[in-house]
Design an enzyme around this catalytic site. Structure first.
Site, PDB file in Angstrom:
ATOM      1  CG  ASP A 154      -9.792  -6.125   0.784  1.00 42.22           C
ATOM      2  OD1 ASP A 154     -10.921  -6.599   0.590  1.00 42.22           O
ATOM      3  OD2 ASP A 154      -8.942  -6.035  -0.123  1.00 42.22           O
ATOM      4  CG  ASP A 194      -7.322  -9.212  -1.199  1.00 44.03           C
ATOM      5  OD1 ASP A 194      -8.395  -9.797  -0.960  1.00 44.03           O
ATOM      6  OD2 ASP A 194      -7.263  -8.052  -1.637  1.00 44.03           O
ATOM      7  CD  GLU A 195     -12.245  -9.828   2.109  1.00 44.05           C
ATOM      8  OE1 GLU A 195     -12.138 -10.155   0.908  1.00 44.05           O
ATOM      9  OE2 GLU A 195     -13.328  -9.605   2.634  1.00 44.05           O
TER      10      GLU A 195
END
Ligand code: TTP
Ligand code: MG
Length: 361
Positions: A14, A109-110
């Site tokens: 993340d 983002d993960e």
């Protein structure tokens, strides 16, 4: 003799303060300052995210920008640059794909990676996580936090334990201790409302949660009580599912008591649609077929489907279709035991930004 499956190796990655970190990277003069990416404080916009320097003031994602301004009037407010974030998201996904066939992106983002059998033939998941962090930094100039464990739930908890730029490994013999000490709000899947309810029941930490029986948890929280029961024991059998394997996204519930009030049914279905919208967005897919599932008390099952022309992620489109499907059922005459919605015929959507940002910026 049946062969046992090996212990899985899951990595969760993340990015740290993602949008804000990108802005700091591209504007070095923002470094070390409270920076907020989001709507204008004079408008009714919200904070998409903020730098760690801004978090010290109590500012967080989804807070009204006007409130953030009150907490820290000297903070720098910037609007987001979606195209840039999408581009970086693609860059990091390319890196993930070099390590494993089993990559499940969950948001911009993960992602989760199952690296038990990885493309590089590496033995240590910890080394893979280190490598990935290094590659991300080298190629994007940004830091990410990584969590390593033997299931998705624990890997996610781990990546959050030492942010920013962290790398935390939870080995099987440490899981018990970590989970027992974890404040209830930190359990992934326990939202604000459930957290409050748990606090009222005297459940503050993993240890308190573990003291509850399966029956008690189901009584208080319904079906999801079972999920809580298992995760607090470090049991999570979900598999890392690459996007291309997802066939449908749905949500359903068997009620403890049959429902005969149509308003109550509609209310629940709206909740379902909202959850589905969230998950469709998470997986960057949109669907064309919407299915309503019903089970009546006599176990008679009914499903009604409709295929629409344009793939959707929108809960309003989903619920409108479901409402018209409801008219083809017996819900006005009968009570129901189970209700659910699923969306299938999925197509990959462009990477989407979280909803409020798209709306406000
Ligand atoms: P997160 O990973 O939740 O947050 P973050 O990366 O900013 O910070 P952290 O270090 O705690 O991981 O979300 C990723 C990006 O998604 C975030 O930078 C901005 C966007 N986002 C929103 O626009 N609205 C939201 O409510 C959230 C939670 C995130
Ligand atoms: Mg993040």
């Amino acid at each position: 003799m049946k062969s046992e499956k090996p212990i899985r190796k899951i990595v969760h990655i993340d990015m740290d303060a993602f949008f804000a970190a990108v802005e700091v990277r591209d504007h070095p003069e923002y470094k070390g300052k409270p920076l907020i990416v989001g709507g204008d404080p004079n408008s009714r916009g919200v904070v998409a995210t903020c730098s760690y320097d801004a978090r010290k003031y109590g500012i967080h994602s989804a807070m009204a920008s006007a409130v953030a301004y009150r907490l820290c009037p000297h903070a720098i407010f910037v609007r987001g640059r979606h195209e840039v974030y999408k581009q970086i998201s693609k860059q990091i996904r390319n890196i993930f794909n070099e390590y494993s066939h089993l990559v499940e992106p969950v948001s911009i983002d993960e992602a989760y990676l199952d690296v038990t059998y990885n493309k590089k033939g590496m033995k240590s998941a910890t080394l893979i996580a280190k490598d990935i962090k290094k590659r991300i930094y080298r190629e994007t100039g940004l830091t990410a936090s990584a969590g390593v464990s033997y299931n998705m739930f624990l890997a996610k908890i781990a990546s959050d334990m030492d942010k920013p730029d962290g790398l935390v490994v939870i080995l099987p013999d440490k899981a018990k201790e970590v989970l027992e000490g974890l404040p209830i709000g930190k359990f992934y899947g326990i939202g604000k409302v459930t957290e409050k309810k748990m606090q009222m029941l005297g459940i503050h930490t993993g240890k308190d949660l573990k003291a509850q029986t399966l029956e008690e948890l189901i009584r208080h929280f319904g079906k999801v009580g079972k999920y809580y029961y298992y995760i607090v024991r470090g049991i999570d059998k979900r598999e890392v599912t690459p996007e291309r394997d997802i066939k449908s996204i749905g949500h359903e519930n068997t009620f403890a008591v049959d429902i005969d009030d149509i308003h109550e049914m509609k209310e629940y279905l709206e909740e379902c649609a909202a959850k589905i919208e969230k998950r469709l967005r998470k997986h960057n897919v949109a669907g064309r077929t919407i299915t309503l599932k019903i089970r009546y008390p006599d176990f008679y099952r009914a499903t009604r489907s409709r295929t629409i022309t344009k793939p959707t992620q929108d809960k309003n489109v989903i619920i409108n279709t479901v409402n018209s499907l409801l008219e083809e059922t017996f819900v006005n005459k009968c009570s129901v035991r189970l209700l659910g919605i699923s969306v299938s015929n999925l197509e990959k959507d462009e990477i989407n930004l979280p909803e409020q940002l798209t709306l406000k910026l």
